[in-house]
Design an enzyme around this catalytic site. Structure first.
Site, PDB file in Angstrom:
ATOM      1  N   LYS A  26      44.542  76.171 105.920  1.00  0.00           N
ATOM      2  CA  LYS A  26      43.596  76.790 106.860  1.00  0.00           C
ATOM      3  C   LYS A  26      43.708  78.309 106.878  1.00  0.00           C
ATOM      4  CE  LYS A  26      42.277  72.872 109.535  1.00  0.00           C
ATOM      5  NZ  LYS A  26      42.048  72.158 110.758  1.00  0.00           N
ATOM      6  N   LYS A  48      39.838  65.619 101.362  1.00  0.00           N
ATOM      7  CA  LYS A  48      39.652  64.695 102.492  1.00  0.00           C
ATOM      8  C   LYS A  48      38.299  64.934 103.175  1.00  0.00           C
ATOM      9  CE  LYS A  48      41.519  66.755 106.669  1.00  0.00           C
ATOM     10  NZ  LYS A  48      42.005  66.467 107.989  1.00  0.00           N
ATOM     11  N   LYS A  97      35.510  67.699 109.057  1.00  0.00           N
ATOM     12  CA  LYS A  97      34.408  68.228 109.877  1.00  0.00           C
ATOM     13  C   LYS A  97      33.943  69.564 109.353  1.00  0.00           C
ATOM     14  CE  LYS A  97      36.692  66.829 114.139  1.00  0.00           C
ATOM     15  NZ  LYS A  97      38.036  67.411 114.309  1.00  0.00           N
TER      16      LYS A  97
HETATM   17  N1  AQP Z   1      39.613  62.250 106.263  1.00  0.00           N
HETATM   18  C1  AQP Z   1      40.395  61.661 107.138  1.00  0.00           C
HETATM   19  N2  AQP Z   1      40.890  60.413 106.900  1.00  0.00           N
HETATM   20  C2  AQP Z   1      41.685  59.778 107.811  1.00  0.00           C
HETATM   21  N3  AQP Z   1      42.014  60.326 108.999  1.00  0.00           N
HETATM   22  C3  AQP Z   1      41.538  61.556 109.283  1.00  0.00           C
HETATM   23  N4  AQP Z   1      41.666  62.356 110.344  1.00  0.00           N
HETATM   24  C4  AQP Z   1      40.969  63.508 110.150  1.00  0.00           C
HETATM   25  N5  AQP Z   1      40.381  63.478 108.957  1.00  0.00           N
HETATM   26  C5  AQP Z   1      40.700  62.286 108.382  1.00  0.00           C
HETATM   27  C6  AQP Z   1      42.433  61.978 111.529  1.00  0.00           C
HETATM   28  O1  AQP Z   1      41.592  62.122 112.662  1.00  0.00           O
HETATM   29  C7  AQP Z   1      42.404  62.509 113.780  1.00  0.00           C
HETATM   30  C8  AQP Z   1      41.773  63.668 114.476  1.00  0.00           C
HETATM   31  O2  AQP Z   1      41.767  64.787 113.620  1.00  0.00           O
HETATM   32  P1  AQP Z   1      41.343  66.194 114.190  1.00  0.00           P
HETATM   33  O3  AQP Z   1      39.893  66.276 114.308  1.00  0.00           O
HETATM   34  O4  AQP Z   1      42.068  66.504 115.424  1.00  0.00           O
HETATM   35  O5  AQP Z   1      41.833  67.206 113.122  1.00  0.00           O
HETATM   36  P2  AQP Z   1      41.645  67.337 111.611  1.00  0.00           P
HETATM   37  O6  AQP Z   1      42.621  66.472 110.892  1.00  0.00           O
HETATM   38  O7  AQP Z   1      41.784  68.780 111.383  1.00  0.00           O
HETATM   39  O8  AQP Z   1      40.152  66.833 111.307  1.00  0.00           O
HETATM   40  P3  AQP Z   1      39.152  67.425 110.302  1.00  0.00           P
HETATM   41  O9  AQP Z   1      37.950  66.588 110.258  1.00  0.00           O
HETATM   42  O10 AQP Z   1      39.785  67.696 108.972  1.00  0.00           O
HETATM   43  O11 AQP Z   1      38.734  68.758 110.981  1.00  0.00           O
HETATM   44  P4  AQP Z   1      38.707  70.206 110.411  1.00  0.00           P
HETATM   45  O12 AQP Z   1      37.680  70.160 109.316  1.00  0.00           O
HETATM   46  O13 AQP Z   1      38.278  71.003 111.605  1.00  0.00           O
HETATM   47  O14 AQP Z   1      40.058  70.539 109.903  1.00  0.00           O
HETATM   48  C9  AQP Z   1      43.801  62.789 113.243  1.00  0.00           C
HETATM   49  O15 AQP Z   1      44.615  61.670 113.516  1.00  0.00           O
HETATM   50  C10 AQP Z   1      43.589  62.931 111.777  1.00  0.00           C
HETATM   51  O16 AQP Z   1      44.732  62.517 111.040  1.00  0.00           O
END
Ligand code: AQP
Length: 355
Positions: A115, A217, A220
């Site tokens: 990040k 992965k 969002k």
């Molecule tokens: N691709 C994924 N596969 C499985 N689990 C996932 N999680 C996120 N992406 C995947 C799980 O969702 C929960 C909440 O995640 P979060 O939104 O708090 O944070 P994150 O992991 O940063 O999600 P994103 O979508 O990747 O957001 P951005 O793009 O903002 O960084 C967690 O349990 C995570 O493991």
């Protein structure tokens, strides 16, 4: 010998629309665990400030994640649902953990490296300290189990390191106050105040990958909306995205071992198995030898069947923001009481006057 009472905690950041990865990696597990455990589920709004401080719609995003929790089947009366910033004890314990954790630990976190990118000097201090706040979120309830996606594994290991170092550094005070719980750490029995929390990562897909690139992965923040299925997508959008999902030219294998080295096939089969609640071997028993042109419509139909009711319920719940705010307020009240019980003892262990 007393033991830590089993308690589940997990959180989701209000940083955009929830997607299928969040659903399969987190929400679906949150719902299942309600049957067997006491659960606390949190919209971690303070975490969302680490990447972007000024949001146009933080309150709306927080309500939308809460609506997704409720629409997926989380029961806010039997369990606790709240937003992190309403329980200030999270931030208080995070400060203490900032003093327990080492900068080297934080610098090694792959999420921070990803990040922050090349311009690390310009990343917020909050982004570096993110895992400390996450450790506090979990340990302020002395939670024993945390359902998460595979991407959070390293942060959970750090949470255990923080708990262990706190338990070691204050072992004398913990023994003196008699507030520790005996637990096994490797071969040794130690008396600690914080549990060494277990991540719950298992399942057919622990990391859902982007529909456009099987090596990344689903996220969002991916600029391409075609890379993910949002929980709010309608049937047409879901079908279109699955139809356009990247694949290779081969037919599906008949054995799970045949998915090796085929990330896109692995991802789509994993998604099917998680949504259908069957093993990948079962999926391949049905679809082995068939082309993606056969498999994709079946996957799209299944995804629409499972996700459309959640999207509909999210729309219904989101139409009543006052109800959502009430759920969060009520959850925060109950969470605060539990968190304060932990913090009273933490302050005593450390020697902070005030109780
Ligand atoms: N691709 C994924 N596969 C499985 N689990 C996932 N999680 C996120 N992406 C995947 C799980 O969702 C929960 C909440 O995640 P979060 O939104 O708090 O944070 P994150 O992991 O940063 O999600 P994103 O979508 O990747 O957001 P951005 O793009 O903002 O960084 C967690 O349990 C995570 O493991």
């Amino acid at each position: 010998m007393s033991e830590f009472k089993e308690l589940v905690f997990s959180g989701v950041q209000p940083t955009g629309n929830l997607h299928l990865g969040n659903y399969l990696g987190a929400l679906q597990k949150f719902v299942a665990l309600q049957e067997s455990h006491e659960c606390i589920y949190c919209v971690v709004d303070l975490h969302s400030l680490t990447a972007t401080l000024v949001h146009d719609d933080l309150a709306e995003q927080t309500r939308s994640i809460t609506a997704a929790f409720l629409a997926s089947g989380i029961d806010p009366r039997k369990h606790i649902v709240f937003n992190q910033s309403q329980v200030m004890q999270h931030a208080e314990l995070a400060w203490i953990f900032n003093c327990v954790a080492r900068i080297g630990w934080m610098n090694r976190m792959t999420q921070f490296k990803d990040k922050a990118g090349k311009d690390r000097e310009n990343a917020s201090l909050g982004l570096l300290a993110y895992p400390s706040l996450m450790a506090a979120d979990i340990l302020v309830y002395r939670a024993t189990h945390v359902p998460v996606g595979d991407d959070q594994k390293q942060h959970l290991e750090l949470t255990r390191d923080v708990a262990q170092k706190f338990n070691n550094d204050f072992s004398g005070r913990i023994a003196e106050l008699g507030c520790g719980v005996e637990m096994e750490v490797g071969e040794e029995k130690v008396n600690g105040f914080f549990p060494l929390t277990e991540p719950l990562i298992e399942g057919p897909v622990t990391r859902v990958m982007s529909l456009r690139d099987g090596s990344k992965k689903m996220s969002k923040s991916d600029p391409s909306d075609l890379s993910r299925i949002n929980l709010t997508d309608d049937a047409d959008a879901i079908s279109r995205k699955i139809k356009k999902a990247k694949t290779d030219p081969e037919a599906l294998p008949s054995e799970v071992a045949g998915l090796e080295g085929r990330p896109e096939a692995q991802n789509l089969v994993g998604i099917y198995s998680a949504l259908a609640g069957v093993s990948r071997a079962d999926v391949l028993a049905d679809f082995g030898g068939r082309q993606f042109s056969d498999f994709k419509p079946a996957l799209a139909e299944l995804a629409v069947e499972k996700l459309s009711p959640i999207a509909g319920e999210m729309r219904r719940i989101s139409a009543d923001p006052a109800y959502i705010d009430g759920v969060l307020r009520d959850g925060a009240l109950r969470a605060r009481e539990k968190a304060e019980t932990t913090m009273k003892t933490v302050r005593e262990i450390i020697g902070l006057i005030g109780g």
